[in-house]
Design an enzyme around this catalytic site. Structure first.
Site, PDB file in Angstrom:
ATOM      1  CE1 TYR A 132     -41.548  18.318  18.063  1.00  0.00           C
ATOM      2  CE2 TYR A 132     -39.352  18.079  18.984  1.00  0.00           C
ATOM      3  CZ  TYR A 132     -40.691  18.333  19.149  1.00  0.00           C
ATOM      4  OH  TYR A 132     -41.194  18.591  20.406  1.00  0.00           O
ATOM      5  CG  ASP A 181     -33.184  22.727  15.073  1.00  0.00           C
ATOM      6  OD1 ASP A 181     -32.305  22.576  15.949  1.00  0.00           O
ATOM      7  OD2 ASP A 181     -34.364  22.356  15.221  1.00  0.00           O
ATOM      8  CE  LYS A 238     -32.067  16.704  21.424  1.00  0.00           C
ATOM      9  NZ  LYS A 238     -33.194  16.089  22.117  1.00  0.00           N
TER      10      LYS A 238
END
Length: 432
Positions: free
Chosen positions: A147, A242, A270
Site C-alpha cells: 500500500y 517506500d 510516520k
C-alpha cells in the site's frame, strides 16, 4: 482487564456513524473485519491507550508506526508546545525545515535533495510523478499487497484497508489510469523481468515497501531487493523504496541500511513528524531538481514543512540518532520476546500461526503455510484472527484490527507489557 465498560465508546461510535461514513475518518480504524466494538481513545501515555470509559490497553499499533518512543514522549510534547507558541503555521519557509531535513539526510545518504509533504500518500504520489517526468514513461510496477497511499494509480491490488475490506482496487479510479499500473507478486523477480520484457521502454519506476507492512509483515527474500535494483538499472527505470513505514523503525537508516540497497527515490513518513502529519520524498539531485521552481514538475503543499511537525520530527529523529545504540537493540529484544512468546503459546494450544517479523514490526498470520507474498497471506484464517483480536482487546491488549496490518511497539514497551501480552494470548488461544 476483562469486562471492560464501553458505555461512552458506544455512544461516541453511534454519533460518529451519523457524521462519518462507517463512523471513521480512515477505514483502517474500523472493526468490521474483526468484529466487536471499537473503543474511542481519550488519551495515551507510554505504551498505553486509555479510552473514553477509562479502560487501559497495551498499544501494538502505535498510531500505525510513528510512536516509536512512546505516546506523549516528553521531549516531543515540549518541542510541539514551544513551536506552537510562535504560531501553528506560516505558509513560508522556516529554519526548522532545514534542521529536520539535515537530520534525515544524515541518516539517509542516498537522499541528496528532499521535499517535505504532509502525508505518505503525497510523498509516493509525488515520487511517481517525478519518475515519469525523469524517464518520459507512463507505466509503473507495484506489488500485490503493498500500500502506497490512496492516489489513483497506486490503488491497484493494494494492501492495508483495501485488503482488509476485500476490495480489489477502488471505485472511482478510471480504468485508463489503473491500466498504467502493473501489480506483480512480491518476492518474484521472474515476474518483474517478464514485465519489463513485455513493456520495453514503458516502465518509469518500480515502487515497493522493502518490508511489506500493509499485507501483514512480509520480509524480502534473500537477493530480492538487490535483484530489483539491478533490473531497474538495466532497463532505465527508477527504483522507489517506500519507507513510510520502515523508515527510522528498522534502523536509523531504515530498510535501506538493513539490506544495503540504494534506491533512486525514497519516500518517508510516520516517524519523521513525531506523530504529526508529515511525509517526505527525496533522492538523487538530478531527479529532485526537476521539481518546480527549478524544473517542470509541479508539486506543492501549503502545510508542507508545518512548524509543529518539524519540531516534533526534530525531537523524535534527534533522539533516535543520539540514542540509536540503545534504541534499536531494545526494540529488537522486546519485539522478539512478545512476537515469539505469543507464537509459542499458539503452538502449545495447537493453533496454526506463521510468525513474520523484522525488527519492531511483525504479524501473526493465522495459517500454517509459509507467507512470502500477499496471495499466501490472504489464505490466513481471518475469522480466527477476529476472535483472537476480540479476546485480546477484552484483556486490555489492542492489536491492529486487521490480519493484514503489521504490529508495532516502541521504547515504552518492556518486560511487564510482554508478560501481560503473552498471558492474554495464552488465555485467548485456549478459547479460540
Amino acid at each position: 482487564m476483562g469486562n471492560r465498560n464501553s458505555t461512552q465508546s458506544r455512544t461516541l461510535q453511534a454519533r460518529a456513524e451519523r457524521i462519518f461514513p462507517g463512523g471513521v475518518n480512515s477505514p483502517v480504524r474500523g472493526f468490521r473485519s474483526v468484529g466487536g466494538e471499537p473503543p474511542f481513545v481519550a488519551r495515551a501515555e507510554g505504551a498505553y491507550l486509555y479510552d473514553a470509559d477509562g479502560n487501559r490497553y497495551i498499544d501494538y499499533f502505535g498510531s500505525w508506526g510513528p510512536m516509536i518512543l512512546g505516546h506523549a514522549f516528553p521531549p516531543v510534547v515540549e518541542a510541539i508546545q514551544r513551536a506552537a507558541r510562535d504560531s501553528s503555521s506560516f505558509g513560508a519557509s522556516t529554519a526548522a525545515e532545514g534542521d529536520l531535513a539535515e537530520l534525515v539526510m544524515a541518516c539517509y545518504p542516498v537522499i541528496e535533495r528532499m521535499r517535505f509533504v504532509s502525508s505518505g500518500t503525497e510523498a509516493t504520489m509525488s515520487a511517481i510523478r517525478l519518475a515519469r517526468a525523469a524517464t518520459g514513461r507512463k507505466r509503473i510496477v507495484k506489488f500485490e499487497g503493498c500500500y502506497h497511499g490512496h492516489s489513483d494509480g497506486l490503488l491497484v491490488k493494494a494492501g492495508s484497508g483495501v485488503a482488509t475490506l476485500g476490495i480489489p482496487g477502488s471505485a472511482g479510479v478510471p480504468e485508463e489510469i489503473a491500466q498504467l499500473t502493473l501489480a506483480l507478486p512480491y518476492n518474484d523477480l521472474g515476474a518483474v523481468r517478464a514485465a519489463f520484457t513485455a513493456h520495453p521502454d514503458e516502465i518509469a519506476a518500480v515502487i515497493l515497501e522493502p518490508v511489506v507492512g500493509n499485507a501483514g509483515c512480509i520480509p524480502p527474500a534473500a537477493g530480492y531487493l538487490e535483484g530489483l535494483r539491478a533490473i531497474t538499472a538495466e532497463n532505465g527505470a527508477l527504483l522507489i523504496i517506500d519507507e513510510v513505514m520502515t523508515g527510522f523503525r528498522l534502523s536509523l537508516g531504515g530498510a535501506q541500511q538493513v539490506y544495503g540497497i540504494q534506491p533512486d527515490l525514497t519516500t518517508l513518513g510516520k516517524i519523521i513528524g513525531g506523530g504529526l502529519p508529515c511525509g517526505a520524498f527525496g533522492g538523487k539531485r538530478q531527479f529532485m531538481e526537476l521539481l518546480a521552481p527549478l524544473g517542470p514538475v509541479y508539486q506543492a503543499g501549503t502545510l508542507s514543512g508545518n512548524p509543529l511537525a518539524m519540531a516534533a520530527g526534530q525531537a523524535t529523529v534527534g533522539y533516535l540518532r543520539e540514542h540509536a545504540a540503545e534504541v534499536y537493540p531494545q526494540l529488537e529484544a522486546v519485539s522478539k520476546a512478545v512476537a515469539e512468546g505469543v507464537a509459542a503459546e499458539a503452538a502449545q494450544a495447537g493453533v496454526p500461526i506463521t510468525l513474520k517479523r523484522v525488527g519492531s514490526m511483525w504479524t501473526w498470520f493465522f495459517t500454517s503455510q509459509p507467507v512470502t507474498d500477499y496471495a499466501q497471506a490472504a489464505l490466513s484464517d481471518t475469522a480466527a484472527f477476529g476472535r483472537f483480536h476480540r479476546a485480546m482487546l477484552e484483556a486490555g491488549i489492542w492489536l491492529p484490527p486487521s490480519q493484514f496490518e503489521a504490529m508495532f511497539l516502541g521504547m515504552a514497551h518492556g518486560a511487564s507489557e510482554v508478560e501481560a501480552t503473552v498471558a492474554a494470548a495464552r488465555a485467548a488461544f485456549q478459547n479460540l
